[in-house]
Design a protein around this motif. Structure first.
Motif, PDB file in Angstrom:
ATOM      1  N   ALA A 296       7.612  33.645 -26.820  1.00 19.74           N
ATOM      2  CA  ALA A 296       8.375  34.891 -26.609  1.00 19.74           C
ATOM      3  C   ALA A 296       9.090  34.845 -25.272  1.00 19.74           C
ATOM      4  CB  ALA A 296       7.426  36.089 -26.667  1.00 19.74           C
ATOM      5  N   GLU A 297       8.417  34.297 -24.256  1.00 18.58           N
ATOM      6  CA  GLU A 297       9.046  34.192 -22.937  1.00 18.58           C
ATOM      7  C   GLU A 297      10.234  33.231 -22.985  1.00 18.58           C
ATOM      8  OE1 GLU A 297       6.468  34.525 -19.143  1.00 18.58           O
ATOM      9  OE2 GLU A 297       5.217  33.521 -20.633  1.00 18.58           O
ATOM     10  N   ILE A 298      10.042  32.085 -23.650  1.00 17.45           N
ATOM     11  CA  ILE A 298      11.125  31.101 -23.733  1.00 17.45           C
ATOM     12  C   ILE A 298      12.339  31.727 -24.413  1.00 17.45           C
ATOM     13  CG2 ILE A 298      11.837  28.907 -24.781  1.00 17.45           C
ATOM     14  CD1 ILE A 298       8.918  27.967 -24.531  1.00 17.45           C
ATOM     15  N   GLU A 299      12.085  32.347 -25.560  1.00 18.51           N
ATOM     16  CA  GLU A 299      13.191  32.954 -26.321  1.00 18.51           C
ATOM     17  C   GLU A 299      13.935  33.966 -25.470  1.00 18.51           C
ATOM     18  OE1 GLU A 299      12.379  34.684 -30.280  1.00 18.51           O
ATOM     19  OE2 GLU A 299      11.032  32.947 -30.512  1.00 18.51           O
ATOM     20  N   SER A 300      13.169  34.797 -24.786  1.00 19.76           N
ATOM     21  CA  SER A 300      13.822  35.860 -24.050  1.00 19.76           C
ATOM     22  C   SER A 300      14.528  35.328 -22.802  1.00 19.76           C
ATOM     23  CB  SER A 300      12.786  36.949 -23.788  1.00 19.76           C
ATOM     24  OG  SER A 300      12.775  37.348 -22.494  1.00 19.76           O
ATOM     25  N   ALA A 301      14.001  34.234 -22.237  1.00 24.78           N
ATOM     26  CA  ALA A 301      14.671  33.648 -21.067  1.00 24.78           C
ATOM     27  C   ALA A 301      16.030  33.068 -21.444  1.00 24.78           C
ATOM     28  CB  ALA A 301      13.790  32.560 -20.458  1.00 24.78           C
ATOM     29  N   LEU A 302      16.197  32.736 -22.712  1.00 22.20           N
ATOM     30  CA  LEU A 302      17.435  32.074 -23.128  1.00 22.20           C
ATOM     31  C   LEU A 302      18.355  32.991 -23.924  1.00 22.20           C
ATOM     32  CD1 LEU A 302      15.692  28.751 -24.140  1.00 22.20           C
ATOM     33  CD2 LEU A 302      17.121  29.119 -22.123  1.00 22.20           C
ATOM     34  N   LYS A 303      17.893  34.227 -24.097  1.00 22.13           N
ATOM     35  CA  LYS A 303      18.653  35.181 -24.902  1.00 22.13           C
ATOM     36  C   LYS A 303      19.925  35.594 -24.151  1.00 22.13           C
ATOM     37  CE  LYS A 303      17.717  39.269 -27.601  1.00 22.13           C
ATOM     38  NZ  LYS A 303      16.986  40.529 -27.555  1.00 22.13           N
ATOM     39  N   ASP A 304      20.960  35.882 -24.905  1.00 24.79           N
ATOM     40  CA  ASP A 304      22.215  36.368 -24.326  1.00 24.79           C
ATOM     41  C   ASP A 304      22.787  35.408 -23.285  1.00 24.79           C
ATOM     42  OD1 ASP A 304      21.927  38.631 -25.875  1.00 24.79           O
ATOM     43  OD2 ASP A 304      20.795  39.685 -24.315  1.00 24.79           O
ATOM     44  N   LYS A 305      22.490  34.133 -23.442  1.00 20.80           N
ATOM     45  CA  LYS A 305      23.072  33.150 -22.539  1.00 20.80           C
ATOM     46  C   LYS A 305      24.577  33.082 -22.802  1.00 20.80           C
ATOM     47  CE  LYS A 305      23.168  28.261 -21.982  1.00 20.80           C
ATOM     48  NZ  LYS A 305      22.779  26.997 -22.573  1.00 20.80           N
ATOM     49  N   LYS A 306      25.351  33.209 -21.737  1.00 19.17           N
ATOM     50  CA  LYS A 306      26.806  33.245 -21.922  1.00 19.17           C
ATOM     51  C   LYS A 306      27.370  31.836 -22.030  1.00 19.17           C
ATOM     52  CE  LYS A 306      26.976  37.374 -19.095  1.00 19.17           C
ATOM     53  NZ  LYS A 306      25.643  37.131 -18.503  1.00 19.17           N
ATOM     54  N   GLU A 307      28.568  31.774 -22.521  1.00 24.16           N
ATOM     55  CA  GLU A 307      29.255  30.493 -22.590  1.00 24.16           C
ATOM     56  C   GLU A 307      29.440  29.989 -21.158  1.00 24.16           C
ATOM     57  OE1 GLU A 307      33.154  29.062 -24.837  1.00 24.16           O
ATOM     58  OE2 GLU A 307      32.242  30.888 -25.664  1.00 24.16           O
ATOM     59  N   ASN A 308      29.370  28.692 -20.983  1.00 20.28           N
ATOM     60  CA  ASN A 308      29.496  28.076 -19.657  1.00 20.28           C
ATOM     61  C   ASN A 308      28.320  28.388 -18.732  1.00 20.28           C
ATOM     62  OD1 ASN A 308      31.865  26.743 -20.151  1.00 20.28           O
ATOM     63  ND2 ASN A 308      33.087  28.558 -19.635  1.00 20.28           N
ATOM     64  N   GLU A 309      27.365  29.098 -19.224  1.00 21.68           N
ATOM     65  CA  GLU A 309      26.183  29.343 -18.404  1.00 21.68           C
ATOM     66  C   GLU A 309      25.152  28.275 -18.729  1.00 21.68           C
ATOM     67  OE1 GLU A 309      24.385  33.191 -19.007  1.00 21.68           O
ATOM     68  OE2 GLU A 309      22.916  32.746 -17.436  1.00 21.68           O
TER      69      GLU A 309
END
Lengths: 303, 788, 135
Positions: B635-648
């Motif tokens: 759950a932590e991994i998923e949420s840490a990577l959620k809504d990652k923007k392009e070029n981020e």
């Protein structure tokens, strides 16, 4: 047993009796020492710097010869290279150690040697004493003695290059026993010497003979205090310093008495009954009167 | 559906000066299951805690997230608040927005705020998956096995026994007392060693709660805390210790003389002998190896001479089984064998002795027994067998400087005409009263010369010893003949220490001594629950330190046993029995032997340390941790990577709690910047991070993954680095297969002070991770099996 | 000679150079002096072996002009005794090399030639002396 053998320069000049006596003793023990074809000078001392590859080439080229002897069928899967001279032994073993633990250094040397076959890191550099201890064994050696060196008080002199540094030395750097064991096996008495691994001054004999003569005095007196009649060594430079430099020692220390210096193989040859091959006429201080007095030469020995 | 309250702390400006806390609070209010959000100046204050407690009651919260500082700093504060409010204490999660955001990224407030939001979301997602963990307790009795009867074992036994616990004190020699019984006086007070020790030895013998088992060896120890099974073998003494009056008549008639080990072989004893003048039990013993023959009896003189009728040639070994709850290992030291430095001539030169031999000479001569002359000119050589790479002992033996100072003082005081030298490299007089004692020795005229001799020579005529040493302060070579040279030999682990370490699987430090669970905070614990260490088995130390440690070990054992039950740490591995097929892979993976196979794997919760090394070994995903479960971490991994923007780019950093997490807190506190796109996930050990987790992170958008772990020397878990290495290798192979650079996974051991190393490694990984990973390559990971 | 050593940036150059050529960490030296009393040549030296180590650590360039570095015959007694595990023979070799690599020999070849003829020196003595004393 056929073993490849590296003589080094000095055994062809000043120390011929070292080589001849060793050959005779080895043969008596069933070892045939086969001289490397086209060997070259190892360099006598190693470069101790971390950035110098060049000076190891000479040593490594000699190791390639061992590979070639196997390839040419002169030897059958025998990669132990036997060395008599302690200094050459030290140099060859150090270079071998360096290249076998450092692939890029080995690469550099191999490409430098150009048309020479590549060295593959397969050779093991062994001093002849190691073969006596580990292969023949002192018990067997004792049984091969025909003329035990009874009553002869022999003091071992190791010097530096047989023992140090630890990763190269053939015995405990602080309390070696290999020569003592050899002396006992030959029927002689061991005379200890607190200075048996004290440096004799080495190449300072060129240009600074006095420094050497001082060490010679200390080493010989150390042996004499423990009752020694004679000192044995396995290094032709130590032998020169302890033997020939006694002329100077005598001048520096009035009352100093000469003591014969022998290669350990000379006493082996004598004990095995090869008096002629022992080459006692080749030493600077003549050991013959002493050996006669002890009743060890001039007698008929059955061959 | 859970009900979560989120509390964003300002930390009096520490956080709010950098992070826009109101924005974080706004953001949190939109997260799933969040019922109430507050931003409060000091969450850790009483009013902050009260807000949580009130909200739990009013909004029926069942979970809480505090976005504030490090959980290592204030975690327990909020756990207590939850208990007050009637919730399970594990239902609070902290988002570490101070040490991991406001502080390290103080110069980039916008990014700090963004990171704080993600950290808060990670905490919310994690707590949603958290299950309440019930307190688990085990019964425990009051029996302690103390191994070793030196001063450490004696002190620990007396403390335990006086507090009403049952002690089995096992000593392999026929008497207790250890090395201290051999000493002359103790530094710096110069108390007579045996005079202060003897009463304690007598107390041990008389104590109703101490079962003294001398001449006894340990054959086997199995089981775990509260349930150790101990097998002992007591050697036959052939003398009834209760009947023997130690009159010594038997000694007079015994025809066999052998070297007396109590006097280090400098004197002789008989085959029947009293181990020492103050021996406890105070009774003779027959040395069966030295005796002319017991079975069949070949002499029998001693029995004829014994009026008390104490001699029993029919004595046999006794085998004893014990049920034990806690163990204290006090197996002590041996002196360094000076023969390993042949250049000092010990054993060859008659006038070179060890300091322990001098101790005995001084005691014996004080009692009027002449053993050998001591002479006028005396030299001490320090650091023999210590601080010496040539013999493989890099450590300082800690006591030699002071015992040499003591012995030199005693000799000088007994005969001021003596010329006494101490040749040292560094003189270490660090303890209470030590410096003053060193000064007194100098006042007495003891000459301390800074230099270490290379070798000693013996004068062949006089047998005096020639010391040649560089006085390194003047660069002059000094040469002097001495009547006696005393080697200040160092301490090495005893054979008993090595044997017990192997038997109990206790880890040792690189010096060979036993390793403590934590060098600062758990100095007498071992990594194995219920086993403690005391005295020189743990490392060289003097008598006061040994006694303090022994009392500490006793107190730690009592604290475990006193309540009659002990609570197990909730961080434990569990087996999902429905998934386990009993293959047994996990058994080898467990570094502490906590897993047994009874058809299916079962975990002994008393032994399990909760490192998680077993998890990745299971081919059927049947093992998990109760806290820091797979679900929570995913759950932590998923949420840490959620809504990652392009070029981020985002990096996941797994940080073991003991070292890397603390280290990252330290880096933050020092305001050392590291890439703000690195998100730290706290784990008990990175060995619980499976290759699947790592690959999942990449699949979900991670551009790099880092695993930090304690260096072996300070780790609470044995051999986790090996597991991490294997897991990383497996994951790298899979990445490669998907066409992704395997270097995007990095790992490193740390200790908590390696600030620049941590920063540099994260920066380096960030560089490696800067290239975009095409989506199709990430998708490949989804179908890839982890290669075993 | 002044008894003040001013330690400037450039003093560290000697240490760096010696550590580079020798591959040894000179700063490990704890100045116990075991090397000096193990050295068979120490009495002949103007810098004791421990003194050489200290000079290199401090960057005292006088050590480059010392007799001591040439008297050392690489017997390795210090090397097998150093409690810190420093190979001191490599350190003195590095100091000699710094000198020799500036194309400065430490021996007069003409004199050696004469001596060789007079004394019947063994090749091993000549080769080793030339290897140690010339660049």
């Amino acid at each position: 047993m056929k073993l490849p053998y590296y003589p080094g320069c000095t055994l062809k000049k000043n120390a011929k009796n070292f080589e001849i006596s060793a050959m005779a003793a080895a043969k008596h023990l069933g070892i045939e020492l086969i001289e490397l074809p086209r060997w070259n000078c190892c360099g006598a001392v190693s470069s101790l710097t971390s950035d110098d590859v060049m000076h190891h080439v000479a040593a490594i080229r000699n190791l390639v010869r061992v590979q070639q002897m196997n390839d040419d069928g002169i030897l059958e899967n025998e990669y132990r290279l036997i060395v008599l001279c302690s200094m050459c032994f030290n140099v060859l073993k150090r270079s071998n150690m360096l290249v076998t633990s450092n692939a890029s250094m080995l690469n550099t040397i191999n490409s430098f040697m150009d048309t020479e076959p590549d060295y593959e890191g397969t050779v093991e550099v062994k001093h002849f004493l190691e073969i006596l201890r580990d292969e023949i064994g002192f018990e067997r050696l004792k049984n091969a003695v025909r003329n035990p060196l009874k009553g002869l008080k022999i003091s071992p002199y190791y010097g530096c290059t047989l023992l140090r540094p630890k990763e190269i030395g053939i015995d405990d750097a602080e309390s070696p026993s290999i020569m003592e064991n050899l002396i006992e096996a030959l029927g002689g008495d061991v005379a200890d010497n607190p200075y048996k691994s004290l440096c004799c001054g080495s190449y300072h004999t060129v240009g600074n003979a006095e420094v050497v003569a001082q060490r010679t005095y200390k080493i010989i007196e150390g042996a004499r205090r423990n009752g020694a009649d004679v000192i044995i060594t396995s290094c032709p430079l130590c032998a020169f310093n302890l033997d020939n430099r006694q002329a100077l020692t005598e001048k520096l220390y009035p009352g100093f008495k000469r003591m014969p210096i022998l290669y350990f193989t000379q006493l082996m040859a004598l004990a095995f009954g090869y008096e002629k091959e022992a080459g006692f006429d080749g030493n600077f201080i003549n050991p013959i009167p002493l050996l006669e007095e002890k009743g060890l030469i001039g007698m008929k020995v059955q061959k | 559906m859970t009900r979560i309250g989120v509390y964003v702390c300002h930390c009096g400006g520490n956080i709010s000066d950098v992070v826009d806390v109101e924005e974080v609070a706004q953001f949190a209010s939109r997260l799933p299951d969040v019922v109430v959000v507050r931003s409060i100046s000091h969450m850790c204050s009483e009013s902050g805690q009260k807000a949580i407690i009130d909200d739990i009651r009013e909004y029926k919260l069942d979970r809480v997230v505090v976005a504030a500082c490090s959980p290592q700093f204030q975690g327990s504060t909020f756990e207590k608040a939850l208990i007050k409010a009637g919730l399970n204490p594990k239902m609070v999660e902290m988002a570490n927005i101070r040490e991991q955001s406001a502080w390290p990224h103080y110069d980039i407030p916008d990014k700090a705020t963004e990171k704080a939001k993600v950290l808060t979301a990670m905490a919310v997602e994690k707590i949603r998956k958290t299950k309440p963990v019930e307190r688990e307790a085990m019964k425990i009795g009051k029996n302690t096995l103390v191994i070793g009867g030196g001063i450490a074992g004696i002190q620990a036994s007396l403390d335990l026994a006086n507090a009403g616990f049952n002690v089995y004190l096992v000593e392999e020699k026929p008497s207790i007392g250890g090395h201290m019984a051999q000493l002359s006086r103790t530094f710096p007070t110069e108390d007579c060693a045996s005079c202060i020790l003897a009463p304690k030895m007598a107390d041990v013998a008389d104590h109703p709660n101490i079962h003294l088992l001398t001449y006894t060896e340990i054959l086997e120890i199995t089981g775990s805390i509260g349930n150790f099974k101990v097998k002992l073998r007591q050697k036959p003494r052939y003398v009834d210790a209760d009947k023997c009056t130690a009159c010594g008549e038997c000694e007079k008639v015994c025809p066999v003389s052998v070297p007396d080990e109590f006097n280090l072989g400098m004197t002789a004893r008989k085959a029947i002998y009293l181990p020492s003048p103050t021996a406890v039990p105070h009774a003779h013993v027959i040395d069966e190896d030295a005796c002319l023959g017991i079975v069949p009896l070949r002499c029998g003189e001693c029995a004829k001479a014994c009026e008390a009728n104490a001699i029993n040639y029919d004595d046999t070994p006794k085998y004893i089984n014990l049920d034990i709850d806690t163990i204290i290992v006090a197996t002590g030291f041996e002196i360094f064998d000076a023969r390993k430095k042949p250049q000092y001539g010990y054993g060859r030169f008659q006038n070179v002795i060890t300091a322990l031999e001098l101790e005995r000479l001084i005691v014996e001569s004080a009692e009027g027994h002449f053993i050998r002359p001591i002479g006028k000119d005396i030299a001490f050589i320090q650091c023999v067998g210590s601080r010496d790479k040539q013999v493989g002992n890099l450590y300082c033996s800690r006591i030699c400087c002071m015992y040499a100072t003591k012995l030199a003082s005693l000799l000088k005081r007994a005969d001021p005409s003596r010329d006494v030298y101490v040749f040292y490299t560094d003189l270490r007089a660090y303890g209470k009263g030590f410096e003053e004692y060193y000064r007194r020795a100098q006042e007495l005229g003891v000459k301390f010369i800074r230099g270490r001799p290379g070798e000693l020579q013996e004068d062949p005529e006089t047998k005096k010893v020639i010391v040649r040493v560089e006085d390194t302060l003047t660069r002059k070579i000094i040469e002097k003949k001495f009547d006696l040279v005393v080697l200040s030999v160092g301490l090495v682990p005893s054979k008993g220490t090595l044997k017990i370490a192997e038997m109990l699987k206790l880890p040792r430090t690189s010096d060979g001594f036993l390793k403590e669970a934590h060098p600062k905070f758990r100095p007498v614990d071992t990594p194995i629950e219920g086993i403690f260490i005391a005295g020189t088995a743990q490392g060289p130390k003097d008598i006061p330190d040994t006694v303090a440690q022994a009392s500490a070990a006793a107190a730690r054992a009592m604290a475990l046993m006193n309540k009659g039950e002990f609570e197990l740490s909730p961080i434990k591995a569990i087996v999902y029995e429905d998934k386990c097929d009993g293959c047994g892979e996990c058994i080898d993976a467990c570094p502490v032997d906590a897993i047994k196979l009874n058809g299916k794997a079962s975990i002994n919760a008393a032994i399990c340390k909760g490192c998680g090394s077993c998890i990745s070994s299971c081919p059927r995903d049947a093992i998990d941790l109760k806290i820091f479960s797979d679900e929570e971490i995913m759950a932590e991994i998923e949420s840490a990577l959620k809504d990652k923007k392009e070029n981020e780019r985002r990096i996941i950093v797994f940080a073991d709690d003991m070292c890397t997490y603390t280290l990252a807190d330290g880096v933050g506190t020092a305001k050392m910047g590291y890439p703000a796109n690195a998100f730290i996930i706290r784990v008990p050990s990175s060995s619980r991070v499976t290759p699947k987790m790592i690959l999942k992170a990449f699949e979900l958008g991670a551009d790099g993954v880092f695993l930090g772990e304690c260096e072996e020397a300070v780790s609470p878990f044995p051999s986790t680095l090996k597991v991490i290495k294997e897991n990383v290798e497996k994951a790298r192979i899979a990445l490669k297969e998907a066409g992704i650079e395997p270097e995007r996974i990095q790992y490193s051991p740390f200790v908590t002070v390696m600030f620049p190393k941590f920063v540099n490694l994260i920066k380096k990984l960030n560089e490696i991770a800067s290239k975009e990973i095409p989506e199709e390559k990430r998708r490949k990971l989804h179908v890839l099996e982890v290669i075993e | 000679m002044s008894n003040v050593i001013h330690i400037e940036e450039e003093e560290n150059e000697l240490l760096a150079k010696v550590e580079e050529i020798s591959g040894e960490t000179v700063t490990l030296c704890e100045q116990c002096g075991i090397c000096t009393t193990s050295c068979p040549m120490a009495e002949e030296m103007d810098f004791t072996p421990a003194g050489i180590m200290h000079a290199v650590k401090l960057g005292d360039k006088n050590v480059l002009d010392s007799k001591a570095i040439w008297i050392c015959a690489s017997c390795f007694t210090c090397t097998v005794r150093c409690p810190r595990g420093i190979d001191l023979a490599k350190v003195t070799e590095a100091l000699r090399q710094i000198h020799l690599r500036k194309n400065k020999d430490h021996v007069n070849l003409e004199e050696v030639k004469e001596e060789e003829q007079e004394e019947n020196l063994p090749p091993i003595a000549l080769v080793s002396a030339l290897r140690k004393f010339t660049g």
